[in-house]
Design an enzyme around this catalytic site. Sequence first.
Site, PDB file in Angstrom:
ATOM      1  N   HIS A  52       6.597 -11.348  -4.883  1.00  0.00           N
ATOM      2  CA  HIS A  52       5.184 -11.186  -4.553  1.00  0.00           C
ATOM      3  C   HIS A  52       4.397 -10.984  -5.849  1.00  0.00           C
ATOM      4  O   HIS A  52       4.955 -10.571  -6.874  1.00  0.00           O
ATOM      5  CB  HIS A  52       4.983  -9.984  -3.642  1.00  0.00           C
ATOM      6  CG  HIS A  52       5.528 -10.186  -2.265  1.00  0.00           C
ATOM      7  ND1 HIS A  52       5.230  -9.332  -1.226  1.00  0.00           N
ATOM      8  CD2 HIS A  52       6.346 -11.130  -1.742  1.00  0.00           C
ATOM      9  CE1 HIS A  52       5.828  -9.737  -0.127  1.00  0.00           C
ATOM     10  NE2 HIS A  52       6.531 -10.829  -0.420  1.00  0.00           N
ATOM     11  N   GLU A  54       2.407  -8.717  -6.852  1.00  0.00           N
ATOM     12  CA  GLU A  54       2.494  -7.367  -7.422  1.00  0.00           C
ATOM     13  C   GLU A  54       3.811  -7.151  -8.152  1.00  0.00           C
ATOM     14  O   GLU A  54       3.832  -6.561  -9.242  1.00  0.00           O
ATOM     15  CB  GLU A  54       2.337  -6.313  -6.313  1.00  0.00           C
ATOM     16  CG  GLU A  54       1.000  -6.342  -5.618  1.00  0.00           C
ATOM     17  CD  GLU A  54       0.958  -7.240  -4.385  1.00  0.00           C
ATOM     18  OE1 GLU A  54       0.048  -7.040  -3.556  1.00  0.00           O
ATOM     19  OE2 GLU A  54       1.824  -8.138  -4.251  1.00  0.00           O
ATOM     20  N   CYS A  82       2.102  -4.926   0.567  1.00  0.00           N
ATOM     21  CA  CYS A  82       3.062  -4.728   1.646  1.00  0.00           C
ATOM     22  C   CYS A  82       3.931  -3.512   1.303  1.00  0.00           C
ATOM     23  O   CYS A  82       3.875  -3.000   0.180  1.00  0.00           O
ATOM     24  CB  CYS A  82       3.926  -5.982   1.799  1.00  0.00           C
ATOM     25  SG  CYS A  82       5.116  -6.220   0.451  1.00  0.00           S
ATOM     26  N   CYS A  85       5.943  -3.944  -1.970  1.00  0.00           N
ATOM     27  CA  CYS A  85       5.119  -3.856  -3.171  1.00  0.00           C
ATOM     28  C   CYS A  85       4.595  -2.442  -3.378  1.00  0.00           C
ATOM     29  O   CYS A  85       4.515  -1.970  -4.513  1.00  0.00           O
ATOM     30  CB  CYS A  85       3.980  -4.860  -3.099  1.00  0.00           C
ATOM     31  SG  CYS A  85       4.558  -6.575  -3.186  1.00  0.00           S
TER      32      CYS A  85
END
Length: 155
Positions: A52, A54, A82, A85
């Site tokens: 992701h 992040e 999420c 993350c």
Amino acid sequence: MTDEQWMSLAIEHARRGISTGQSPFGAVIVRGDTLVAAGHNQVWHRTDPTSHAEVVCIQRAAAAAKSIDLSGCRMYTTCEPCPMCAGAIHWARLDSVSYGACIDDAAQAGFNELHAPIRSLYQQGRSPVRISGGILAAQCAALFGEWKAVHGRGY
């Protein structure tokens, strides 16, 4: 730079990801007025569901800092992190995270989101990371439409 300017840079990185076939998420990490790292979602490029924006950004920042402790740094990310993350942000010891679009925006765009708001996760886990949401929220949420227009599909 202002929070909005940093978020604009995260949006720019999300658009770079969209242009290379990635999902519409971008992030930057800053220390003071200095950019430490930037990144976008690389799940499809790396064939790695943990890539992701992040996480990619944290990896780059840790490499640049030569440390896993990113105390004194702030993250700006185009969508509410999420749970995975949120954990990575906490473990990297970032001081704060600011996001634009929310989990519901991502879910409405077809992403398989866990409906676990970061505020609830951090409160339950007693994380010291400060959270602010809604920075350039409309522009960040619009990234989902831009992505669908380019790729003609949901997640």
